[in-house]
Each structure stands twice: as structure tokens, then as C-alpha cells.
Design an enzyme around this catalytic site. Structure first.
Site, PDB file in Angstrom:
ATOM      1  N   GLY A  34       0.338   0.493  16.511  1.00  0.00           N
ATOM      2  CA  GLY A  34      -0.349   0.919  15.289  1.00  0.00           C
ATOM      3  C   GLY A  34      -1.406  -0.094  14.880  1.00  0.00           C
ATOM      4  O   GLY A  34      -2.497   0.263  14.440  1.00  0.00           O
ATOM      5  N   ARG A  83      -5.447  21.936  14.107  1.00  0.00           N
ATOM      6  CA  ARG A  83      -4.256  21.308  13.505  1.00  0.00           C
ATOM      7  C   ARG A  83      -3.724  22.282  12.466  1.00  0.00           C
ATOM      8  O   ARG A  83      -4.336  22.491  11.428  1.00  0.00           O
ATOM      9  CB  ARG A  83      -4.640  19.978  12.849  1.00  0.00           C
ATOM     10  N   ARG A 118     -15.829  15.617  11.259  1.00  0.00           N
ATOM     11  CA  ARG A 118     -14.412  15.730  10.916  1.00  0.00           C
ATOM     12  C   ARG A 118     -13.990  17.197  10.943  1.00  0.00           C
ATOM     13  O   ARG A 118     -14.649  18.057  10.355  1.00  0.00           O
ATOM     14  CB  ARG A 118     -14.169  15.147   9.521  1.00  0.00           C
ATOM     15  N   HIS A 152      12.017   4.636   8.264  1.00  0.00           N
ATOM     16  CA  HIS A 152      11.195   5.612   8.996  1.00  0.00           C
ATOM     17  C   HIS A 152      12.077   6.521   9.849  1.00  0.00           C
ATOM     18  O   HIS A 152      11.917   7.745   9.854  1.00  0.00           O
ATOM     19  CB  HIS A 152      10.203   4.894   9.912  1.00  0.00           C
ATOM     20  N   ASP A 211       4.291   2.292  14.103  1.00  0.00           N
ATOM     21  CA  ASP A 211       3.376   2.057  12.990  1.00  0.00           C
ATOM     22  C   ASP A 211       2.777   0.666  13.095  1.00  0.00           C
ATOM     23  O   ASP A 211       2.818   0.049  14.166  1.00  0.00           O
ATOM     24  CB  ASP A 211       4.043   2.334  11.636  1.00  0.00           C
ATOM     25  N   ARG A 232      -1.072  15.558   3.711  1.00  0.00           N
ATOM     26  CA  ARG A 232      -1.664  16.860   4.029  1.00  0.00           C
ATOM     27  C   ARG A 232      -1.630  17.805   2.835  1.00  0.00           C
ATOM     28  O   ARG A 232      -0.596  17.971   2.194  1.00  0.00           O
ATOM     29  CB  ARG A 232      -0.897  17.522   5.183  1.00  0.00           C
ATOM     30  N   ALA A 233      -2.765  18.449   2.578  1.00  0.00           N
ATOM     31  CA  ALA A 233      -2.798  19.560   1.625  1.00  0.00           C
ATOM     32  C   ALA A 233      -2.250  20.794   2.330  1.00  0.00           C
ATOM     33  O   ALA A 233      -2.718  21.150   3.410  1.00  0.00           O
ATOM     34  CB  ALA A 233      -4.227  19.812   1.171  1.00  0.00           C
ATOM     35  N   HIS A 292       0.860  -1.193   0.000  1.00  0.00           N
ATOM     36  CA  HIS A 292       0.000   0.000   0.000  1.00  0.00           C
ATOM     37  C   HIS A 292       0.889   1.234   0.000  1.00  0.00           C
ATOM     38  O   HIS A 292       2.047   1.181   0.392  1.00  0.00           O
ATOM     39  CB  HIS A 292      -0.948   0.012   1.207  1.00  0.00           C
TER      40      HIS A 292
END
Length: 577
Positions: free
Chosen positions: A189, A507, A458, A138, A158, A427-428, A14
Site C-alpha cells: 500500500g 465498476r 476518471r 481489518h 494497506d 462509495r455513493a 486520518h
């Protein structure tokens, strides 16, 4: 001669991605999902992402020196495979496989990578191939890109890599040292992911939705301690309930889940649909509190002395995207600065493997100041996309984009904002965003209902001028990547209510002008019009779709929503209706 390193991820089937270093500079990085328009691109290799990286950098395939991947063989002498076999005794096929053929997945993956390289025009025999342990990739993506010079505590949380799930170590003089690893199925995770599935979301995708749901619930109503045996320094997951495989899995319509029937017997039926109500909101609050408690105590035990020494911590892995946990970490007096890799999930391991390989060759990667690492498009590209689109959009090329768009926002309209290079990571950050005015009542609900088609509870996030952040938040800490939540000052809760979550936090992205001048100027214009140098920012996509990459993607998304305004570079598209 330059050293050219191509990082390739996708070992865990993934979030495949590619990243390209030319010497110390990260020239390009992108996720495959954005090009193939398939969220998480499960089971795919990052062919289009790698092609983009090479083309953007103007590098011919045969010029690549090193190919690094975040997946490596694990020795039979390592405790990892033995731990896995012992804990999965109830699934003997898996247990025996770990002992007798424990690197089969690595070998299969290596063959897939070699196949990908041949498709790209790279002869595997002519490059150095560097497999990097998943958790070291990582760790490198956080530590080597943090810019920290001091001794730095490193944490990785994770689902799992080859076998390791949780990593504690430190970096000193550019070298990463392991202190402690935990192995599958003992995964924090995985635990959070199992409850994510139980709460009706997709594992490896919906964890942030659980985090968004948690503030609506009461963590004291339920006791989840039976899910984990934890003594402050070691933990063991209760695989009778969660992190289950094989015969223990709960099954529904032929699909097996990462939790058991016993969990359903205990907590009630799995949540379905979009409603956030009791007891599920309380379950979300309880798993969030448990996750925070265990990670913080492990951090204190394994890294406490190092953090007290220099105050520096680097954090990566999917668990590092838990912004509520990160808020708790930076609230600690001894933590002076926390660097969270903005692409902390597995997509970021392409950067981590490449940076690790670079460091092995004596080159220090430059600090990561921004994530605008994807494709960019010219006005001509945007016009061509408009002219070829079946909806035949009306467009005009405008001057003074920040001023024009700020006026549209201040009038209460959301805008699709497509500018410069696409962001790397989840993230945008003002490259591919839907933006709104955070003081316009109801704009968040409008975006949710008409555009994003996502769950009402959300939260939406603010982007702001870097000088605004210290005024707006109770803690002053760098926040370039939306990897932290902060408590909002009372005055600002009423000034920008649309970006303040249920629990009084936001955030944040605190932007420096140098990294995205046009987005910065837009916020300066917003400040002139509304008094607040802040915009509401959410990713430019519809629910279940990857973030937009190209102008055609943006137009498809625009006409599949109730948005009225789309700005692509200088090209403004307005719907007639």
C-alpha cells in the site's frame, strides 16, 4: 441485557469514524469528515460521528458496555518492532524509538480516545476498553461481516497499522488465524501510495485516480521491478526510491514526500496539474500491473490451499479498494466468492474493531448486506433547510418521485439524488449520489466539467437492478458495493456507453430492492423509458470535498455547481436559470 459496542477509529490520524453495535446488529456507522466537512478529517477524533451513532440508536452514553479501537500495543518480543528498527537504520531516531518506546503512539491515542469518551459523557473507567490490532480489525471487518460459514481465506493490504502492512490468514468457526504478516517499511500500500504522490495526487486519497489513469497507459514500456525485491513469497521495498522517511525524502517547497530524489532522477519530474499524458499514464499502468502481480502471487503462496478448499476469500485494507485487482481475483477459477469490505480503508476499522470485540464476547455480527448506516432526514428537515438557505431555493413536494426523476434523467439531465440514510465508506450507492442517464451522449463529460470539476479521464460507474448485472457483465458475481470492475458485454457497451471505462470495464453496483427500494424503483422506471435498468452514479460532492451529509450540505453543493435538479426525499429543487 443487550451488549452495546462502540467502535472508534482515527488512530492513524486520518479517516476517523465511529460504529455502533447493539448485539449482532450494526445500527449506525459514519465518518467524521461528513459532519465537519473536512475531507479525511486528518488529525481529528470522531466526536460528531460517535454522537450521531448514539443519538440515532437512542442509546445513552452510560449504556455503552465496550469501546473498541483498531490500534493495539505491540510486544517488544514481536518481530515487528525489530524489523522496523533494522530497516530504518538510516533514520536512527525512528529505529531506536521503535525498540525503546514502540507503543508511544498507542498510549497517546488511548489518551485521546479517553478524552473523546469523556466529551461524549462516557466514563472510561465504566466501560471495557478493547484495543484490537489494526490488521485484525481489518480482517474482522471483512471475515466476520462476509456471512461466509466455510473456512475463509483472509487478506489485508494497506499502508500500515501499528507496524504490520500486509496480512494473510484464515477464518474458521469465527476465529481469525494469522499465517503471515509483513512489516513497515515493506508495504505494498505504501509503494502504491508513494507512486500516487509522484503522479501528483495525495497519498491515502488519490490511489483510485492512479487506477483510473492506468488503462490509458502501456505497462510494458517501463520496468518497475527495481522498486521491490520479490521472490514469490517474500518482498522487500527499495527504500532508496520509495517508502522513504527522514533524510531520504524528496522535498518540494518544504514538503517531504514518500519517495526520494533518486526516484525523480530515474523517472523525471513529479507530475503536476490535471493532464494525463506520457510517460505518467504509462507509469500508472506499470505500478498497477506490478501491484496486481505481487498481491496475486502472495495470495497464491499463502492462501492458495485454503481458497482451493472452499473458494471463499475476504479482503480488506486500503488495497482492497483496488477494483482492478479484485477483478483479477474473481476471474480465478478457484475463487467462488470474494467479499470485499465496502469501507476497506481505515474508516472501516471502527466497524472491524467493534465486530472483533463482539465476537470475543461470543456474539456473531450479522452479515453486511448494505452500507446505509448514516443519518437520514425527513421532508420537514429538507423544507426547513430550503427556507433557511441564503439562495432561497424554489422547491416543491412531489408525488411519484421515481417516475418524475426518471423522466428528467431520460431527457439528458443529471440530478442530485439525496435519499434515506447516508452511505458508510467511500462509495455513493444511491443515498448521496449524482445520477445521470448512461445512454445520454456526453452526460459523463457534462458532470465532470460542470459539476464534479474533476479529471476528464476518471470513470463514472453504473448502478443497476440486480437482475441486469448477469446480462451486462461477462462474470456473474455479487456486486452490492462497487468493489469490483467487470468486463462489459459488447451489446451493453453501446447501450450504456457513459458508464464503460476506457478498458471496456465498469465498476458496478448491482442493487437488491430490499436495501434501497426507492433507488430500485427509479431504475425500473429508467428501464421503462430507455430499455436499460441502469443509471450513471457518482458521489454527491464537488472535487476535494467530502460526500454530502445533510440537506444544507446538499443545497450548498447544488448552488456551487451547474446542476439544475436536486431531489431531497420528496422535495424537488429546480434552478431558475
Amino acid at each position: 441485557m443487550s451488549t452495546i459496542v462502540l467502535g472508534i477509529s482515527g488512530a492513524l490520524n486520518h479517516d476517523p469514524s465511529a460504529a455502533l453495535y447493539v448485539d449482532e446488529k450494526l445500527v449506525a456507522a459514519a465518518e467524521e469528515e461528513r459532519f465537519v466537512r473536512d475531507k479525511h478529517a486528518k488529525g481529528k477524533m470522531p466526536l460528531e460521528a460517535a454522537k450521531f451513532c448514539l443519538e440515532y440508536a437512542g442509546i445513552k452514553p452510560d449504556a455503552v458496555d465496550v469501546v473498541a479501537v483498531p490500534f493495539a500495543p505491540i510486544s517488544i518480543l514481536s518481530p515487528a518492532r525489530w524489523h522496523f528498527a533494522k530497516r530504518y537504520w538510516y533514520a536512527p531516531d525512528r529505529a531506536l524509538d521503535a525498540l525503546l518506546n514502540g507503543n508511544r503512539r498507542y498510549r497517546r491515542y488511548r489518551e485521546r480516545v479517553f478524552g473523546l469518551l469523556r466529551e461524549l459523557g462516557i466514563d472510561p473507567a465504566n466501560v471495557e476498553f478493547e484495543p484490537v490490532e489494526h490488521h485484525l480489525a481489518h480482517a474482522s471487518s471483512a471475515y466476520h461481516l462476509s456471512g461466509f460459514q466455510e473456512k475463509t481465506a483472509i487478506m489485508g493490504v494497506d499502508g500500515k497499522g501499528e507496524y504490520a502492512t500486509t496480512f494473510f490468514g484464515y477464518g474458521e468457526n469465527g476465529r481469525i488465524h494469522k499465517i503471515k504478516e509483513f512489516y513497515d517499511p515493506d508495504s505494498l500500500g505504501g509503494l502504491y501510495g508513494a507512486i500516487t504522490q509522484y503522479l501528483g495526487f495525495e497519498m491515502l486519497d488519490g490511489e483510485y485516480k492512479v487506477m483510473g489513469m492506468a488503462p490509458y497507459g502501456d505497462p510494458s514500456k517501463y520496468d518497475f521491478s527495481r522498486l521491490i525485491d520479490f521472490d514469490g513469497k517474500n518482498f522487500k521495498i527499495n527504500t532508496h526510491l520509495v517508502n522513504t522517511v527522514g533524510v531520504r525524502r524528496y522535498k518540494q517547497d518544504g514538503v517531504g514526500f514518500y519517495f526520494s530524489q533518486k526516484l525523480v532522477d530515474w523517472l523525471g519530474p513529479k507530475r503536476e496539474g490535471d493532464i494525463a499524458d506520457e510517460p505518467y499514464i504509462d507509469y500508472a499502468a506499470t505500478i498497477q500491473a506490478l501491484f496486481e502481480e505481487v498481491v496475486l502471487k502472495l495470495m497464491d503462496y499463502y492462501l492458495g490451499d485454503i481458497i482451493k478448499e472452499t473458494g471463499k476469500l475476504a479482503f480488506s485494507g486500503g488495497g482492497a479498494l483496488n477494483v482492478k485487482l479484485n477483478q483479477k481475483i474473481i476471474a480465478r477459477d478457484e475463487v467462488k466468492e470474494l467479499f470485499v469490505q465496502p469501507a476497506s480503508g481505515d474508516a472501516g476499522t471502527a466497524v472491524g474493531a467493534a465486530s472483533y470485540a463482539l465476537k470475543q464476547r461470543g456474539i456473531q455480527p450479522e452479515p453486511m448486506g448494505h452500507v446505509y448506516l448514516g443519518p437520514k432526514y425527513s421532508n420537514e428537515d429538507c423544507v426547513r433547510a430550503c427556507e433557511q438557505h441564503p439562495e432561497k431555493p424554489q422547491y416543491e413536494i412531489i408525488d411519484q418521485v421515481p417516475q418524475r426523476i426518471a423522466k428528467i434523467l431520460a431527457d439528458g439531465n443529471p440530478v442530485a439524488w439525496f435519499q434515506g440514510r447516508m452511505e458508510f465508506g467511500p462509495r455513493a450507492l444511491g443515498g448521496r449520489s449524482i445520477i445521470g442517464c448512461p445512454s445520454s451522449p456526453g452526460v459523463a463529460d457534462r458532470i465532470n466539467e460542470q459539476i464534479k470539476f474533476r479529471e476528464r479521464w476518471r470513470p463514472f460507474c453504473p448502478s443497476m437492478l440486480d437482475r441486469v448485472a448477469p446480462e451486462m457483465f461477462k462474470v456473474d458475481h455479487p456486486a452490492p458495493f462497487m468493489t469490483f470492475t467487470f468486463e462489459v458485454e459488447e451489446e451493453w457497451k453501446t447501450r450504456v456507453p457513459e458508464v464503460v471505462h476506457e478498458d471496456g470495464t465498469a465498476r458496478a453496483q448491482a442493487l437488491k430492492r430490499e436495501y434501497n427500494p426507492r433507488y430500485y424503483e427509479l431504475m425500473e422506471e429508467m428501464e421503462k423509458l430507455t430499455g436499460n435498468g441502469v443509471v450513471l452514479n457518482t458521489s454527491l460532492n464537488r472535487r476535494g470535498e467530502p460526500m454530502v451529509c445533510s440537506p444544507t450540505d446538499a443545497l450548498n453543493m447544488f448552488f456551487g455547481s451547474d446542476l439544475q435538479y436536486l431531489i431531497m426525499e420528496d422535495v424537488l429543487v429546480i434552478k431558475n436559470n
